[in-house]
Design a protein around this motif. Structure first.
Motif, PDB file in Angstrom:
ATOM      1  N   ASN A  84       0.831  -1.207   0.000  1.00 29.61           N
ATOM      2  CA  ASN A  84       0.000   0.000   0.000  1.00 29.61           C
ATOM      3  C   ASN A  84       0.861   1.251   0.000  1.00 29.61           C
ATOM      4  OD1 ASN A  84      -2.656   1.285   0.284  1.00 29.61           O
ATOM      5  ND2 ASN A  84      -1.826   1.980   2.249  1.00 29.61           N
ATOM      6  N   ALA A  85       1.954   1.215   0.797  1.00 28.63           N
ATOM      7  CA  ALA A  85       2.849   2.376   0.853  1.00 28.63           C
ATOM      8  C   ALA A  85       3.514   2.607  -0.491  1.00 28.63           C
ATOM      9  CB  ALA A  85       3.899   2.162   1.946  1.00 28.63           C
ATOM     10  N   GLN A  86       3.880   1.501  -1.152  1.00 22.53           N
ATOM     11  CA  GLN A  86       4.546   1.627  -2.438  1.00 22.53           C
ATOM     12  C   GLN A  86       3.607   2.180  -3.510  1.00 22.53           C
ATOM     13  OE1 GLN A  86       6.109  -2.228  -3.316  1.00 22.53           O
ATOM     14  NE2 GLN A  86       7.675  -2.156  -1.747  1.00 22.53           N
ATOM     15  N   THR A  87       2.322   1.917  -3.356  1.00 21.80           N
ATOM     16  CA  THR A  87       1.371   2.347  -4.377  1.00 21.80           C
ATOM     17  C   THR A  87       0.615   3.613  -3.960  1.00 21.80           C
ATOM     18  OG1 THR A  87      -0.334   0.892  -3.478  1.00 21.80           O
ATOM     19  CG2 THR A  87       1.055   0.006  -5.238  1.00 21.80           C
ATOM     20  N   LYS A  88       1.104   4.285  -2.946  1.00 21.97           N
ATOM     21  CA  LYS A  88       0.419   5.467  -2.433  1.00 21.97           C
ATOM     22  C   LYS A  88       0.355   6.566  -3.488  1.00 21.97           C
ATOM     23  CE  LYS A  88       0.443   8.800   1.353  1.00 21.97           C
ATOM     24  NZ  LYS A  88       1.157   9.262   2.568  1.00 21.97           N
ATOM     25  N   ASN A  89       1.456   6.786  -4.183  1.00 15.54           N
ATOM     26  CA  ASN A  89       1.490   7.812  -5.214  1.00 15.54           C
ATOM     27  C   ASN A  89       1.111   7.222  -6.571  1.00 15.54           C
ATOM     28  OD1 ASN A  89       2.355   9.572  -3.235  1.00 15.54           O
ATOM     29  ND2 ASN A  89       4.509   9.409  -3.795  1.00 15.54           N
ATOM     30  N   GLU A  90       0.632   8.076  -7.461  1.00 15.59           N
ATOM     31  CA  GLU A  90       0.198   7.639  -8.790  1.00 15.59           C
ATOM     32  C   GLU A  90       0.686   8.646  -9.817  1.00 15.59           C
ATOM     33  OE1 GLU A  90      -1.741   4.971 -11.364  1.00 15.59           O
ATOM     34  OE2 GLU A  90      -1.709   4.830  -9.185  1.00 15.59           O
TER      35      GLU A  90
END
Length: 260
Positions: A18-24
């Motif tokens: 989740n932390a790794q995919t926080k930004n988009e």
């Protein structure tokens, strides 16, 4: 004990993902398409569609869009662009024009919902008061996160531009904490007070401030892509696409990393 450790590991892994995919990171284009015609009034809407299909961006904000107008061959331009690009589309009417409607358009690689045509101030035309569209919609990313995507076309006179900037800020505050991307032909250079006003809430994505008008030998920047400042993590790239001559403006491209 082993089951507990396994559960902790799974939860920790999920949190890590989740932390790794926080930004988009999303790619965006803003383009005034001059009612789907080049500077010589030759119709180019199919070429605009092929250009956008080639770039495969996530979001496109369009200004000066015709819908069923005589001057553009009674074409539903947003329908044509959606068919060519395979993207979701929305049209927002400024006002009736030439047998059809004249306004703004959105294209999105993601489904659109809550499509709004908020009305902003326009200068009186022949004594008739008109309002213009601020077209926006919620784009839902594949993981369910949402952004508000908007496009607008500001007036030529400064008093009206200032009113429009104030109104845009007010309308786009309504979505709370979700990221907002604003595109548009703002008919103002970067040092204009209307642009500075928008920067109370938004950040410019094109730091080099490349000129976007006119299409040949562009000498001024009046087209913009902005992101709500609290949601802009970084700008991965931005440039004026100066080889595309399908309008009297040049398209602007940015790749922006959003934080949610």
């Amino acid at each position: 004990m082993k089951k507990l450790c396994l559960l902790i590991f799974i939860c920790g892994f999920a949190l890590g993902v989740n932390a790794q995919t926080k930004n988009e990171t999303l790619e965006v284009i803003s383009y005034n398409i001059h009612h789907g015609a080049n500077k010589d009034e030759v119709l180019t809407i199919d070429k605009v569609g092929e250009f956008l299909k080639k770039y495969k961006v996530d979001l496109v904000g369009l200004q000066e869009v015709d819908s069923l107008c005589n001057r553009s061959g009674k074409t539903d331009q947003m329908k044509v662009l959606a068919e060519i690009t395979g993207m979701h589309a929305a049209f927002g009417r400024h006002f009736p024009y030439d047998g059809g409607s004249y306004g703004l358009g959105l294209l999105s690689a993601f489904p659109l919902s809550d499509i709004r045509n908020d009305r902003i101030t326009s200068k009186s035309v022949d004594g008739e008061k008109r309002s213009l569209a601020l077209l926006s919609a919620i784009a839902t990313l594949p993981d369910g996160r949402k952004i508000r995507f908007a496009t607008v076309h500001f007036a030529l006179d400064q008093p009206t531009r200032m009113l429009q900037a104030e109104e845009v800020l007010e309308f786009l505050k309504e979505d709370g904490s979700i990221p907002v991307i604003l595109t548009g032909d703002l008919n103002a250079k970067p040092d204009n007070e209307a642009i500075e006003l928008l920067q109370l809430d938004f950040s410019l994505t094109d730091a080099k401030l490349g000129n976007t008008f006119p299409v040949y030998e562009a000498d001024r920047k009046i087209d913009y892509i902005m992101v709500s400042s609290k949601n802009l993590h970084s700008v991965k790239g931005a440039k004026v696409l100066d080889k595309e001559d399908h309008s009297d403006h040049l398209p602007l491209w940015s790749a922006v990393e959003l934080k949610f």
